[in-house]
Design a protein around this motif. Structure first.
Motif, PDB file in Angstrom:
ATOM      1  N   ALA A  55       0.827  -1.213   0.000  1.00  0.00           N
ATOM      2  CA  ALA A  55       0.000   0.000   0.000  1.00  0.00           C
ATOM      3  C   ALA A  55       0.858   1.258   0.000  1.00  0.00           C
ATOM      4  CB  ALA A  55      -0.929  -0.004   1.217  1.00  0.00           C
ATOM      5  N   TYR A  56       1.916   1.278   0.797  1.00  0.00           N
ATOM      6  CA  TYR A  56       2.749   2.474   0.860  1.00  0.00           C
ATOM      7  C   TYR A  56       3.633   2.620  -0.363  1.00  0.00           C
ATOM      8  CZ  TYR A  56       1.172   3.892   5.436  1.00  0.00           C
ATOM      9  OH  TYR A  56       0.397   4.347   6.460  1.00  0.00           O
ATOM     10  N   THR A  57       4.028   1.501  -0.966  1.00  0.00           N
ATOM     11  CA  THR A  57       4.766   1.583  -2.222  1.00  0.00           C
ATOM     12  C   THR A  57       3.862   2.103  -3.331  1.00  0.00           C
ATOM     13  OG1 THR A  57       6.142  -0.280  -1.523  1.00  0.00           O
ATOM     14  CG2 THR A  57       6.200   0.298  -3.850  1.00  0.00           C
ATOM     15  N   LEU A  58       2.599   1.681  -3.326  1.00  0.00           N
ATOM     16  CA  LEU A  58       1.627   2.170  -4.305  1.00  0.00           C
ATOM     17  C   LEU A  58       1.384   3.665  -4.130  1.00  0.00           C
ATOM     18  CD1 LEU A  58      -0.338   1.301  -6.575  1.00  0.00           C
ATOM     19  CD2 LEU A  58      -2.046   0.886  -4.795  1.00  0.00           C
ATOM     20  N   LYS A  59       1.294   4.105  -2.910  1.00  0.00           N
ATOM     21  CA  LYS A  59       1.129   5.543  -2.622  1.00  0.00           C
ATOM     22  C   LYS A  59       2.318   6.331  -3.168  1.00  0.00           C
ATOM     23  CE  LYS A  59       1.997   8.431   1.431  1.00  0.00           C
ATOM     24  NZ  LYS A  59       1.267   9.674   1.116  1.00  0.00           N
ATOM     25  N   LEU A  60       3.536   5.821  -2.951  1.00  0.00           N
ATOM     26  CA  LEU A  60       4.736   6.493  -3.433  1.00  0.00           C
ATOM     27  C   LEU A  60       4.752   6.544  -4.963  1.00  0.00           C
ATOM     28  CD1 LEU A  60       7.449   7.801  -2.696  1.00  0.00           C
ATOM     29  CD2 LEU A  60       8.466   5.515  -2.712  1.00  0.00           C
ATOM     30  N   LEU A  61       4.354   5.443  -5.589  1.00  0.00           N
ATOM     31  CA  LEU A  61       4.279   5.402  -7.051  1.00  0.00           C
ATOM     32  C   LEU A  61       3.293   6.449  -7.564  1.00  0.00           C
ATOM     33  CD1 LEU A  61       4.055   2.265  -9.297  1.00  0.00           C
ATOM     34  CD2 LEU A  61       2.282   4.028  -9.473  1.00  0.00           C
ATOM     35  N   SER A  62       2.143   6.563  -6.913  1.00  0.00           N
ATOM     36  CA  SER A  62       1.143   7.538  -7.324  1.00  0.00           C
ATOM     37  C   SER A  62       1.693   8.961  -7.233  1.00  0.00           C
ATOM     38  CB  SER A  62      -0.112   7.399  -6.455  1.00  0.00           C
ATOM     39  OG  SER A  62      -1.089   8.345  -6.814  1.00  0.00           O
ATOM     40  N   ARG A  63       2.412   9.231  -6.169  1.00  0.00           N
ATOM     41  CA  ARG A  63       2.959  10.579  -5.975  1.00  0.00           C
ATOM     42  C   ARG A  63       4.048  10.882  -7.004  1.00  0.00           C
ATOM     43  NH1 ARG A  63       5.530  11.627  -0.269  1.00  0.00           N
ATOM     44  NH2 ARG A  63       7.316  10.615  -1.249  1.00  0.00           N
ATOM     45  N   ARG A  64       4.924   9.917  -7.236  1.00  0.00           N
ATOM     46  CA  ARG A  64       6.053  10.154  -8.133  1.00  0.00           C
ATOM     47  C   ARG A  64       5.655  10.163  -9.599  1.00  0.00           C
ATOM     48  NH1 ARG A  64      10.947   6.377  -5.627  1.00  0.00           N
ATOM     49  NH2 ARG A  64      11.519   7.780  -3.906  1.00  0.00           N
ATOM     50  N   PRO A 105      -7.260   4.231  -4.341  1.00  0.00           N
ATOM     51  CA  PRO A 105      -7.911   5.343  -5.042  1.00  0.00           C
ATOM     52  C   PRO A 105      -8.335   4.929  -6.451  1.00  0.00           C
ATOM     53  CG  PRO A 105      -5.833   6.042  -4.060  1.00  0.00           C
ATOM     54  CD  PRO A 105      -5.884   4.553  -3.931  1.00  0.00           C
ATOM     55  N   ASP A 106      -9.393   5.565  -6.945  1.00  0.00           N
ATOM     56  CA  ASP A 106      -9.946   5.151  -8.234  1.00  0.00           C
ATOM     57  C   ASP A 106      -9.061   5.513  -9.418  1.00  0.00           C
ATOM     58  OD1 ASP A 106     -10.371   7.879  -8.354  1.00  0.00           O
ATOM     59  OD2 ASP A 106     -12.558   7.766  -8.313  1.00  0.00           O
ATOM     60  N   TRP A 107      -8.040   6.340  -9.201  1.00  0.00           N
ATOM     61  CA  TRP A 107      -7.162   6.691 -10.327  1.00  0.00           C
ATOM     62  C   TRP A 107      -6.007   5.680 -10.510  1.00  0.00           C
ATOM     63  CZ3 TRP A 107      -7.218   9.981  -5.944  1.00  0.00           C
ATOM     64  CH2 TRP A 107      -6.061   9.966  -5.167  1.00  0.00           C
ATOM     65  N   LEU A 108      -5.940   4.687  -9.646  1.00  0.00           N
ATOM     66  CA  LEU A 108      -4.914   3.655  -9.771  1.00  0.00           C
ATOM     67  C   LEU A 108      -5.558   2.357 -10.255  1.00  0.00           C
ATOM     68  CD1 LEU A 108      -2.951   4.332  -6.455  1.00  0.00           C
ATOM     69  CD2 LEU A 108      -2.282   4.980  -8.780  1.00  0.00           C
ATOM     70  N   ASP A 109      -4.818   1.607 -11.085  1.00  0.00           N
ATOM     71  CA  ASP A 109      -5.377   0.383 -11.646  1.00  0.00           C
ATOM     72  C   ASP A 109      -4.462  -0.809 -11.387  1.00  0.00           C
ATOM     73  OD1 ASP A 109      -3.284   0.603 -13.483  1.00  0.00           O
ATOM     74  OD2 ASP A 109      -4.549   1.471 -15.044  1.00  0.00           O
ATOM     75  N   ALA A 110      -4.802  -1.948 -11.983  1.00  0.00           N
ATOM     76  CA  ALA A 110      -4.048  -3.174 -11.752  1.00  0.00           C
ATOM     77  C   ALA A 110      -2.595  -3.052 -12.184  1.00  0.00           C
ATOM     78  CB  ALA A 110      -4.718  -4.333 -12.483  1.00  0.00           C
ATOM     79  N   ALA A 115       3.176  -2.780 -10.684  1.00  0.00           N
ATOM     80  CA  ALA A 115       4.421  -2.020 -10.643  1.00  0.00           C
ATOM     81  C   ALA A 115       4.870  -1.804  -9.199  1.00  0.00           C
ATOM     82  CB  ALA A 115       4.251  -0.679 -11.361  1.00  0.00           C
ATOM     83  N   ALA A 116       3.919  -1.516  -8.317  1.00  0.00           N
ATOM     84  CA  ALA A 116       4.245  -1.338  -6.907  1.00  0.00           C
ATOM     85  C   ALA A 116       4.703  -2.644  -6.282  1.00  0.00           C
ATOM     86  CB  ALA A 116       3.028  -0.788  -6.157  1.00  0.00           C
ATOM     87  N   ARG A 117       4.093  -3.757  -6.676  1.00  0.00           N
ATOM     88  CA  ARG A 117       4.498  -5.057  -6.149  1.00  0.00           C
ATOM     89  C   ARG A 117       5.961  -5.353  -6.529  1.00  0.00           C
ATOM     90  NH1 ARG A 117       0.779  -9.011  -5.164  1.00  0.00           N
ATOM     91  NH2 ARG A 117      -0.553  -8.232  -6.846  1.00  0.00           N
TER      92      ARG A 117
END
Length: 203
Positions: A55-64, A105-110, A115-117
């Motif tokens: 979850a936190y890696t996904l958050k970082l990916l979204s921000r970057r 969040p709805d702006w992130l997809d599979a 990628a975060a995984r």
């Protein structure tokens, strides 16, 4: 600007002592299944140790990559068992099945999740490969706020199941859903705040 999901999305507020009908739209979560007492099960500990790093890696990916930052939502879980009494009266946690969840969040997809995984690989997350992206469509639900220890939820759940739902011409469907607004590691048991949610349908 950082988005606080629990303030932006419907269903993350409830009142103590009030059983309210709410309509929850389809929502996507990082999710991981398990079985057994969450207080003693290694599987539950491993699940939390795996879902949070993703979850936190996904958050970082979204921000970057997308320049969209957000606050990771509160831990949520679905609970079920063959015998409903294990929730309301017997409280036999060894018989419980569960799915731990964190809202996405709805702006992130599979593709973002994968990628975060990949980026989270190598972290101490023993079940990282088992975390999935899942949509949950709960629709009409009864929910309330419980304040106090988790083991004191039983009477509230019994009131929902045995009185409120039939009195409103409803019936249970889906799985019992809890949203943990407090961090159990830092909060006294008597002050824990938990939203209790039960999907229902008209008879």
């Amino acid at each position: 600007m950082k988005v606080d999901l629990k303030k932006e999305l419907a269903g993350y507020t409830a009142r103590r002592g009030e059983l309210a009908l709410v309509d929850i739209p389809p929502r996507r979560y990082l999710a991981l299944d398990g079985h057994g007492d969450p207080n003693t099960s290694q599987a539950y500990a491993d699940a939390l140790a795996s879902i949070y790093p993703l979850a936190y890696t996904l958050k970082l990916l979204s921000r970057r990559e997308l320049d969209r930052d957000y606050v990771v939502g509160p831990l949520e879980a679905l609970w079920w068992a063959e015998d409903l009494a294990t929730f309301t009266t017997a409280r036999d946690k060894t018989q419980w099945d569960w799915t731990v969840m964190l809202v996405v969040p709805d702006w992130l997809d599979a593709a973002h999740v994968e990628a975060a995984r990949a980026a989270a690989a190598g972290k101490d997350a023993p079940l990282l490969d088992q975390v999935r992206l899942e949509e949950l469509d709960e629709g009409l639900c009864v929910q309330t706020l419980h304040i106090g220890p988790y083991d004191e939820e039983g009477p509230v759940l019994a009131e929902i199941h045995e009185w409120f739902v039939p009195s409103q011409g409803l019936r249970l469907r889906g799985r019992h859903h809890e949203i943990y607004l407090s961090d159990a590691r830092r909060t006294a048991p008597e002050k824990l705040r938990t939203i209790l949610r039960q999907p229902v349908e008209r008879v």
